[in-house]
Motif scaffolding. Structure first.
Motif, short mmCIF file in Angstrom:
data_model
loop_
_atom_site.label_atom_id
_atom_site.label_comp_id
_atom_site.label_asym_id
_atom_site.label_seq_id
_atom_site.Cartn_x
_atom_site.Cartn_y
_atom_site.Cartn_z
N UNK A 1 -7.13 -1.60 4.42
CA UNK A 1 -7.06 -1.76 2.96
C UNK A 1 -5.76 -1.22 2.37
N UNK A 2 -5.04 -0.39 3.15
CA UNK A 2 -3.76 0.15 2.67
C UNK A 2 -2.57 -0.70 3.09
N UNK A 3 -2.85 -1.82 3.79
CA UNK A 3 -1.78 -2.73 4.16
C UNK A 3 -1.09 -2.41 5.47
N UNK A 4 -1.65 -1.48 6.24
CA UNK A 4 -1.10 -1.15 7.57
C UNK A 4 -1.94 -1.83 8.64
N UNK A 5 -1.33 -2.13 9.79
CA UNK A 5 -2.11 -2.80 10.84
C UNK A 5 -3.14 -1.84 11.42
N UNK B 1 -3.84 -9.20 0.25
CA UNK B 1 -3.49 -7.84 0.66
C UNK B 1 -1.98 -7.68 0.63
N UNK B 2 -1.52 -6.53 0.22
CA UNK B 2 -0.09 -6.27 0.16
C UNK B 2 0.32 -5.42 1.38
N UNK B 3 0.91 -6.06 2.38
CA UNK B 3 1.28 -5.32 3.60
C UNK B 3 2.34 -4.27 3.33
N UNK B 4 2.28 -3.19 4.08
CA UNK B 4 3.34 -2.18 4.02
C UNK B 4 4.61 -2.76 4.63
N UNK B 5 5.72 -2.11 4.35
CA UNK B 5 7.00 -2.56 4.88
C UNK B 5 6.94 -2.58 6.41
#
Length: 299
Positions: free
Chosen positions: A215-219, A201-205
Motif C-alpha cells: 500500500x506504500x508503493x514498494x514492492x 497505486x503510486x509506486x515509490x521511486x
C-alpha cells in the motif's frame, strides 16, 4: 589466515564468481560461522587452513549434540565443502580436508500438495473488496499457475509480462532468465490487479516496474508473501503446512502426475538437472505453452 578474512573472501567468491543470490550467500555464511564457532572453543584454536578431516567429523558430532537434525547437518556439510573448495582454488590450502566428509543420511520429506479444493478455499478466503484483495488473488494464482519461487514472484516486473502471448519472463537462481507459460486463471487475476487496482497505486521511486506492490508503493518482500499465505491458511482452517513453495511443488506435481514431459516441467521450474550434465533443457515455447494448457488443472 584467520576466520573473518576467510569468510569475507568466501562471500566475495560466492557473489562475484558464483553469482549466487543474497539469501544463498547468507546461508553459506551462517554455515561457516558455525564452523568458526566450533574452532574457537577448541584447544589449541583451529584456523581455516589447519582444519583436518578429524576436526570436521568432530564438528558434525558437535552439531548433533546441539540438537541439529540430519537435514540441517547435511546442508552445513554442503556449505563446508564449498568453503574448502574455495580455499583450495585460491591456494590457501593444498589439501581439501572436506573431500571425504560425509553428510548424515536423511529421509527426504516431500512438501504438502494442495488440492484444487484447497486452492479454491484459499482464494475464496480473500476479501476482494479491499485494495489488496485482487493483488493477493493474483499472487496465489501466479504461484500455482507458473510454479515460481517466492523471490521470483516478488521480483516479477511488468516489463517481463507478455500476456498477449501467454508468457512471463522470470529471473531465477544465478540470474538465469526463463520464459514460463501462464494459465488463463492467473492471467485473468493478474490483469484485474494491474488494470483495475495497481493503476491507482503510486509506486515509490525505482519501484514502477514491479508487479506486486504494497500500500506504500514498494514492492512486496518475501516475508510479506509468507504472511499473506499464513493469514489465509488460518482463515480457512486448513491443517497443512503451506508456504509459497507449496504452490510451486503442487504446480510440478500436477503436471507430472498428469503426464507432462519431465523435461518441460524442469525447464519451467528452472531446476538444474541431476541426471545429465546439461544444466537446462531448452524447449520450444509452443511446446511449453501446450504442456501447461493440456496438463495444468487451472488452464
Amino acid at each position: 589466515m584467520d576466520w573473518q578474512p576467510a569468510i569475507k573472501g568466501f562471500r566475495s567468491y560466492l557473489k562475484l564468481e558464483r553469482s549466487l543470490a543474497e539469501n544463498s550467500i547468507l546461508a553459506y555464511e551462517r554455515d561457516i560461522e558455525k564452523l568458526y564457532q566450533f574452532s574457537d572453543i577448541q584447544s589449541p584454536r583451529i584456523k581455516p587452513e589447519t582444519v583436518t578431516l578429524t576436526d570436521l567429523r568432530n564438528f558434525m558430532v558437535w552439531l548433533g549434540e546441539l540438537g541439529m537434525i540430519p537435514t540441517t547437518q547435511a546442508r552445513i556439510v554442503s556449505g563446508v565443502k564449498t568453503f574448502y573448495k574455495y580455499l583450495l582454488m585460491h591456494d590457501v590450502i593444498d589439501i581439501n580436508p572436506s573431500e571425504l566428509l560425509e553428510a548424515p543420511k536423511t529421509r527426504r520429506k516431500l512438501p504438502a500438495v494442495l488440492t484444487i479444493a484447497d486452492i479454491d478455499m484459499l482464494i475464496a478466503a480473500i476479501d476482494l473488496s479491499k485494495p489488496e484483495g485482487p493483488r493477493n488473488k493474483a499472487i496465489l494464482e501466479v504461484l500455482f499457475s507458473c510454479g515460481l519461487r517466492v523471490s521470483e514472484l516478488t521480483n516479477l516486473k511488468i516489463s517481463n509480462l507478455f500476456l498477449n502471448i501467454d508468457f512471463i519472463k522470470v529471473t531465477g537462481k544465478g540470474s538465469k532468465e526463463r520464459l514460463i507459460p501462464i494459465g488463463s486463471e492467473a492471467k485473468k487475476a493478474l490483469t484485474i490487479w494491474l488494470d483495475e487496482v495497481r493503476v491507482h497505486t503510486h509506486p515509490k521511486k525505482g519501484e514502477d516496474d514491479y508487479v506486486f506492490l504494497n500500500r506504500r508503493g514498494a514492492h512486496l518482500t518475501r516475508e510479506m508473501v509468507f504472511i499473506i499465505i499464513r493469514q489465509l491458511v488460518v482463515a480457512t482452517g486448513l491443517k497443512k503446512a503451506i508456504s509459497p513453495h507449496t504452490f510451486r511443488h503442487s504446480f510440478a506435481t500436477y503436471l507430472i502426475e498428469g503426464g507432462a514431459d519431465l523435461r518441460a516441467v524442469q525447464e519451467m521450474l528452472g531446476h538444474e538437472s541431476i541426471t545429465t550434465t546439461e544444466i537446462y533443457t531448452h524447449l520450444d515455447r509452443e511446446f511449453l505453452r501446450s504442456t501447461i494448457i493440456e496438463f495444468h488443472p487451472r488452464s
